[in-house]
Design a protein around this motif. Sequence first.
Motif, PDB file in Angstrom:
ATOM      1  N   THR A  37       0.826  -1.205   0.000  1.00  0.00           N
ATOM      2  CA  THR A  37       0.000   0.000   0.000  1.00  0.00           C
ATOM      3  C   THR A  37       0.860   1.255   0.000  1.00  0.00           C
ATOM      4  N   VAL A  38       1.829   1.300   0.883  1.00  0.00           N
ATOM      5  CA  VAL A  38       2.693   2.476   1.001  1.00  0.00           C
ATOM      6  C   VAL A  38       3.501   2.690  -0.272  1.00  0.00           C
ATOM      7  N   LEU A  39       4.035   1.626  -0.829  1.00  0.00           N
ATOM      8  CA  LEU A  39       4.858   1.764  -2.031  1.00  0.00           C
ATOM      9  C   LEU A  39       4.016   2.184  -3.231  1.00  0.00           C
ATOM     10  N   ARG A  40       2.819   1.630  -3.352  1.00  0.00           N
ATOM     11  CA  ARG A  40       1.935   1.992  -4.463  1.00  0.00           C
ATOM     12  C   ARG A  40       1.499   3.450  -4.380  1.00  0.00           C
ATOM     13  N   ASN A  41       1.361   3.949  -3.171  1.00  0.00           N
ATOM     14  CA  ASN A  41       0.845   5.305  -2.955  1.00  0.00           C
ATOM     15  C   ASN A  41       1.934   6.327  -2.634  1.00  0.00           C
ATOM     16  N   GLU A  42       3.181   5.980  -2.888  1.00  0.00           N
ATOM     17  CA  GLU A  42       4.284   6.879  -2.528  1.00  0.00           C
ATOM     18  C   GLU A  42       4.056   8.300  -3.048  1.00  0.00           C
ATOM     19  N   PHE A  43       3.804   8.434  -4.322  1.00  0.00           N
ATOM     20  CA  PHE A  43       3.668   9.770  -4.904  1.00  0.00           C
ATOM     21  C   PHE A  43       2.300  10.376  -4.594  1.00  0.00           C
ATOM     22  N   TYR A  44       1.291   9.544  -4.480  1.00  0.00           N
ATOM     23  CA  TYR A  44      -0.045  10.020  -4.130  1.00  0.00           C
ATOM     24  C   TYR A  44      -0.044  10.643  -2.741  1.00  0.00           C
ATOM     25  N   PHE A  45       0.551   9.947  -1.767  1.00  0.00           N
ATOM     26  CA  PHE A  45       0.626  10.481  -0.409  1.00  0.00           C
ATOM     27  C   PHE A  45       1.451  11.776  -0.379  1.00  0.00           C
ATOM     28  N   PRO A  87     -15.387   1.888  -0.535  1.00  0.00           N
ATOM     29  CA  PRO A  87     -15.051   3.202   0.029  1.00  0.00           C
ATOM     30  C   PRO A  87     -15.980   4.282  -0.502  1.00  0.00           C
ATOM     31  N   SER A  88     -16.127   5.361   0.280  1.00  0.00           N
ATOM     32  CA  SER A  88     -17.042   6.431  -0.113  1.00  0.00           C
ATOM     33  C   SER A  88     -16.392   7.810  -0.127  1.00  0.00           C
ATOM     34  N   VAL A  89     -15.152   7.917   0.316  1.00  0.00           N
ATOM     35  CA  VAL A  89     -14.447   9.197   0.353  1.00  0.00           C
ATOM     36  C   VAL A  89     -13.486   9.274  -0.831  1.00  0.00           C
ATOM     37  N   ALA A  90     -13.447  10.427  -1.486  1.00  0.00           N
ATOM     38  CA  ALA A  90     -12.701  10.577  -2.743  1.00  0.00           C
ATOM     39  C   ALA A  90     -11.245  10.163  -2.609  1.00  0.00           C
ATOM     40  N   GLU A  91     -10.591  10.530  -1.492  1.00  0.00           N
ATOM     41  CA  GLU A  91      -9.156  10.247  -1.343  1.00  0.00           C
ATOM     42  C   GLU A  91      -8.874   8.745  -1.313  1.00  0.00           C
ATOM     43  N   VAL A  92      -9.842   7.950  -0.832  1.00  0.00           N
ATOM     44  CA  VAL A  92      -9.657   6.501  -0.814  1.00  0.00           C
ATOM     45  C   VAL A  92     -10.076   5.896  -2.163  1.00  0.00           C
ATOM     46  N   ILE A  93     -11.159   6.404  -2.722  1.00  0.00           N
ATOM     47  CA  ILE A  93     -11.626   5.919  -4.024  1.00  0.00           C
ATOM     48  C   ILE A  93     -10.582   6.151  -5.107  1.00  0.00           C
ATOM     49  N   ASN A  94      -9.921   7.310  -5.064  1.00  0.00           N
ATOM     50  CA  ASN A  94      -9.015   7.726  -6.131  1.00  0.00           C
ATOM     51  C   ASN A  94      -7.560   7.306  -5.938  1.00  0.00           C
ATOM     52  N   GLN A  95      -7.298   6.465  -4.946  1.00  0.00           N
ATOM     53  CA  GLN A  95      -5.909   6.003  -4.759  1.00  0.00           C
ATOM     54  C   GLN A  95      -5.466   5.236  -5.993  1.00  0.00           C
TER      55      GLN A  95
END
Length: 226
Positions: free
Chosen positions: A19-27, A216-224
């Motif tokens: 999860t962390v590696l996939r979302n490195e740039f997103y986070f 999920p229902s919140v944009a930040e989680v949906i759009n990961q």
Amino acid sequence: MTEISQATVEQAVKTTCATVLRNEFYFSDLDGLAGDGDFGTSLATGYRIIDAEFDSLDKSNIGAFLLKISMLVSKHVGGSSGPIWGTGFMRAAMLSKGKESLTLADLTDMLGSAIEGIQARGGAKLGDKTLLDALIPVHEKMKEHVAAGTADLGVVLKDAADEAEKAIDATRTLVAHRGRASQVGERSSGTPDPGIVSIAIILQDWCKQFGVDRTPSVAEVINQPA
């Protein structure tokens, strides 16, 4: 009550690495809205090492495993996240020393101790717009399930993910009082906290990993990133 095996704990950490590696740039992009934009990179630097060394980590028991995770996080995750996340893992490791399985009550106590350690280390409290605004409601929900004698751990995980996701919207308009975002004052209002988002996404990915049906229902989680 259904127990949580050591293999499940190990898989949860392995999933967190992904999860962390996939979302490195997103986070980091989320952090850049009000912070210095390095949150994702800081986390990924440490979790990349955990992922690479995973097969050789001490797995003699849950406590030993989490203690090693704590050491790697503290050493390799940059910025304020290293001490904060490392402390959380260390406090959880202390309460699982020698254990090869956990009850829901055990896990709840571990999270409670982790929260206490994080608060002592960073000085944050509920409402300061940090990851504690996700962890504390999750902990409260887990305590409710322990008191009710809930046996279905999937239900507990789904509810925990719901609480973390609610925290994103509940804190969106708050002004940050800890971390780099606190330095920009009112500008932090109207932006999501990346630490809170990371907890919500990790829990959503745990739902996927362990076969818990949740949308999920919140944009930040949906759009990961997929």
